[in-house]
Scaffold this active site. Structure first.
Site, short mmCIF file in Angstrom:
data_model
loop_
_atom_site.label_atom_id
_atom_site.label_comp_id
_atom_site.label_asym_id
_atom_site.label_seq_id
_atom_site.Cartn_x
_atom_site.Cartn_y
_atom_site.Cartn_z
N CYS A 199 26.47 22.75 -16.08
CA CYS A 199 25.16 23.15 -16.44
C CYS A 199 24.24 23.66 -15.46
O CYS A 199 24.06 22.80 -14.41
CB CYS A 199 24.68 22.28 -17.39
SG CYS A 199 26.21 21.79 -18.71
N CYS B 26 22.28 4.18 -19.63
CA CYS B 26 22.94 5.60 -19.51
C CYS B 26 24.04 5.42 -18.67
O CYS B 26 23.94 5.24 -17.45
CB CYS B 26 21.87 6.69 -19.02
SG CYS B 26 22.53 8.36 -18.89
N CYS C 86 16.54 12.61 -16.33
CA CYS C 86 17.53 13.67 -16.99
C CYS C 86 17.86 14.49 -16.11
O CYS C 86 16.78 15.29 -15.37
CB CYS C 86 16.87 14.11 -18.13
SG CYS C 86 18.09 15.41 -18.76
N ASN D 88 13.38 18.16 -15.02
CA ASN D 88 13.22 17.35 -13.61
C ASN D 88 13.86 17.92 -12.40
O ASN D 88 14.91 18.21 -12.29
CB ASN D 88 13.88 15.99 -13.88
CG ASN D 88 13.29 15.20 -15.03
OD1 ASN D 88 12.27 14.73 -14.68
ND2 ASN D 88 14.13 14.75 -15.78
N HIS E 189 19.72 23.14 -25.34
CA HIS E 189 18.88 23.77 -24.44
C HIS E 189 18.77 25.40 -24.61
O HIS E 189 17.94 26.07 -23.82
CB HIS E 189 19.63 23.73 -23.04
CG HIS E 189 20.05 22.42 -22.70
ND1 HIS E 189 18.84 21.53 -22.96
CD2 HIS E 189 21.19 21.63 -22.26
CE1 HIS E 189 19.48 20.17 -22.59
NE2 HIS E 189 20.70 20.16 -22.43
N SER F 187 26.65 12.16 -25.80
CA SER F 187 26.30 13.30 -25.81
C SER F 187 27.30 14.43 -25.36
O SER F 187 28.01 14.02 -24.14
CB SER F 187 24.89 13.19 -24.94
OG SER F 187 24.44 14.66 -24.46
N CYS G 155 31.50 16.80 -12.43
CA CYS G 155 31.49 17.17 -13.71
C CYS G 155 32.16 18.64 -13.80
O CYS G 155 31.91 19.22 -12.59
CB CYS G 155 30.27 17.27 -14.32
SG CYS G 155 30.33 17.65 -16.16
N CYS H 279 21.54 21.24 -14.04
CA CYS H 279 22.15 19.84 -13.92
C CYS H 279 22.36 19.65 -12.53
O CYS H 279 23.26 20.31 -11.87
CB CYS H 279 23.12 19.48 -14.87
SG CYS H 279 23.96 18.02 -14.51
N GLU I 218 26.85 6.85 -11.14
CA GLU I 218 25.68 6.18 -11.28
C GLU I 218 25.57 5.79 -12.69
O GLU I 218 26.11 6.57 -13.68
CB GLU I 218 24.59 7.19 -10.73
CG GLU I 218 24.46 7.22 -9.46
CD GLU I 218 23.51 8.57 -8.72
OE1 GLU I 218 22.86 8.31 -7.81
OE2 GLU I 218 23.22 9.47 -9.66
N GLY J 103 29.24 13.68 -15.91
CA GLY J 103 30.41 13.83 -16.73
C GLY J 103 30.30 14.30 -18.05
O GLY J 103 29.04 14.09 -18.80
N GLU J 104 31.31 14.95 -18.77
CA GLU J 104 31.34 15.29 -20.16
C GLU J 104 32.10 14.33 -20.82
O GLU J 104 33.56 14.31 -20.65
CB GLU J 104 31.86 16.78 -20.17
CG GLU J 104 32.28 16.97 -21.64
CD GLU J 104 31.40 16.84 -22.66
OE1 GLU J 104 30.34 17.61 -22.73
OE2 GLU J 104 31.69 16.15 -23.55
N SER K 86 23.94 18.58 -25.92
CA SER K 86 22.96 19.46 -24.97
C SER K 86 22.83 20.66 -25.43
O SER K 86 23.75 21.71 -25.07
CB SER K 86 23.48 19.46 -23.75
OG SER K 86 23.70 18.01 -23.14
S1 SF4 Z 1 24.58 18.36 -18.09
FE1 SF4 Z 1 26.41 17.08 -18.33
S2 SF4 Z 1 28.05 18.56 -18.87
FE2 SF4 Z 1 26.56 19.53 -17.90
S3 SF4 Z 1 26.90 19.84 -15.64
FE3 SF4 Z 1 25.66 17.84 -16.05
S4 SF4 Z 1 26.86 16.11 -16.30
FE4 SF4 Z 1 28.09 18.08 -16.77
#
Ligand code: SF4
Length: 404
Positions: free
Chosen positions: A152, A141, A379, A336, A259, A235, A148, A155, A128, A203-204, A257
């Site tokens: 996290c 974005c 997000c 969210n 947090h 990011s 991923c 997420c 996406e 993804g990272e 990130s």
């Molecule tokens: S925040 Fe980013 S790095 Fe973490 S699981 Fe989600 S997509 Fe992957």
């Protein structure tokens, strides 16, 4: 990556499940069209490809430049439309190359102007991209991977398995699709709708470093999309060993990130923290090239009720950023929710209080207005909705297995 970032459900998984530092790209299923896609080819690669199909050496540079202009300034996807390219060369280009776009499986437009695209690539995998318009800018974005590995915990994307890294062409194509949809052609500095890019989608990006680098170099190239590096932000969840290279070799803005402000909480929310500790992450931030007060590092901080949102957390956050002398801006992100998410969003007055405490210490800490909530584009909510409704899940499972 975390504007759209969010977290997964494997929090109790052992370290080994966090994945290698640079995951192996799983094989892509073959596209049915055998012609080489020129989206994502560096200009020099395109020049070499032209030589290989018999374009004379003395012309190759000029032709590569012309083709790039048609592709990136005019959005052309048919070589026959390239009127300043000789007819016989156009025919050869069509025979050997294509200029592709991923299929738009779904495009959702939020009432606040946010647009979310679900894109399907040649091998059937999906990712996406989200366009977020503001008064003075339009931010796209972009995803760097399908799924991923990082899980996290807040997420939604993190609940998907990693299928594979996106190619440079597929990363650039997300921008092209948005520009098609926004009617940005022919492109000029006056009519830009996509003015900024954030590598914060699925993804990272630092686990797909080479492809992200190549894609962003096309985006920044003066003959390409011509976006300044100051308008691009990458990011990361904190892939410490790759951060210096990111600054040196790509040179874009950095977002982290964060947090959480201690290892214990961050271990839970961002499991990558078990591998690269908070102190290492802060040191890598302090060493990131090119940061100063006019070019600060953005720290993303998702507000989770009762987890990381206390006054003590706010004070510790200030202490942490001050200790490492980081030119910093904190983005406070109201959580969210998504179906099955393990957290709740902090109450609004708690978020405001947190923001005030950080602001009073001299660090900018705006509360980010949630965007695109109605279309699950905010997000942490990104996850291909196709998952539920499509058999591509089977493909993902197979690809993930093939990768192990
Ligand atoms: S925040 Fe980013 S790095 Fe973490 S699981 Fe989600 S997509 Fe992957």
């Amino acid at each position: 990556m975390t504007q759209m970032h969010s977290d997964g459900d494997h929090i109790g998984a052992p370290m080994a499940s966090l994945g290698p530092m640079v995951p192996v790209v799983s094989p892509r299923a073959a596209d049915t069209d055998p012609r080489q896609d020129i989206l994502g080819l560096a200009r020099e690669d395109l020049r070499m490809a032209l030589l290989a199909i018999g374009v004379p050496d003395r012309q190759a540079n000029m032709r590569a430049k012309q083709i790039w202009q048609w592709v990136y300034h005019r959005g052309v996807t048919d070589f026959e439309a390239m009127s300043n390219v000789a007819k016989d060369v156009r025919a050869r280009l069509t025979e050997h190359f294509r200029i592709s776009r991923p299929e738009i499986v779904d495009a959702q437009y939020s009432s606040d102007g946010t647009r979310k695209y679900l894109l399907r690539f040649g091998d059937g995998t999906e990712a996406e991209a989200v366009y977020i318009p503001d008064e003075d800018r339009g931010t796209l974005c972009i995803s760097s991977q399908v799924g991923c590995t990082l899980n996290c915990r807040f997420c939604h994307t993190g609940t998907m398995k990693l299928v594979r890294n996106l190619t440079p062409g597929e990363i650039v194509a997300q921008m092209m699709v948005a520009r098609d949809d926004l009617g940005e052609w022919p492109a000029s500095t006056d009519n830009r709708r996509v003015t900024n890019i954030v590598m914060m989608g699925m993804g990272e990006p630092l686990y797909n470093f080479d492809h992200v680098k190549k894609a962003l170099q096309i985006v920044m190239d003066k003959e390409g999309i011509q976006l300044s590096r100051r308008r691009i932000t990458l990011s990361t969840a904190g892939v410490v060993p790759m951060m210096l290279r990111c600054g040196q070799e790509i040179g874009v803005n950095l977002a982290v990130s964060l947090h959480a402000v201690n290892n214990e909480t961050r271990d839970e929310i961002v499991p990558l923290n078990r591998k690269y500790r908070l102190e290492q992450l802060m040191e890598a931030c302090a060493a990131y090239p090119g940061t100063h007060n006019a070019r600060r590092i953005t720290f993303e901080y998702v507000m989770l009720k009762g987890v990381n949102d206390s006054d003590a957390d706010a004070r510790d956050l200030v202490r942490l950023l001050t200790r490492y002398k980081l030119p910093a801006k904190v983005n406070l992100i109201p959580f969210n929710p998504w179906p099955g998410s393990p957290y709740e969003c902090s109450d609004w007055d708690r978020i405001e209080r947190f923001s005030d405490l950080v602001f009073k210490a001299g660090i900018s800490a705006p509360i980010r207005t949630p965007r695109g909530r109605d279309i699950m584009a905010a997000c942490g909510q990104l996850k291909s909705t196709s998952e539920k409704k499509r058999k591509s899940e089977t493909l993902r499972e197979q690809a993930a297995l093939a990768q192990i």
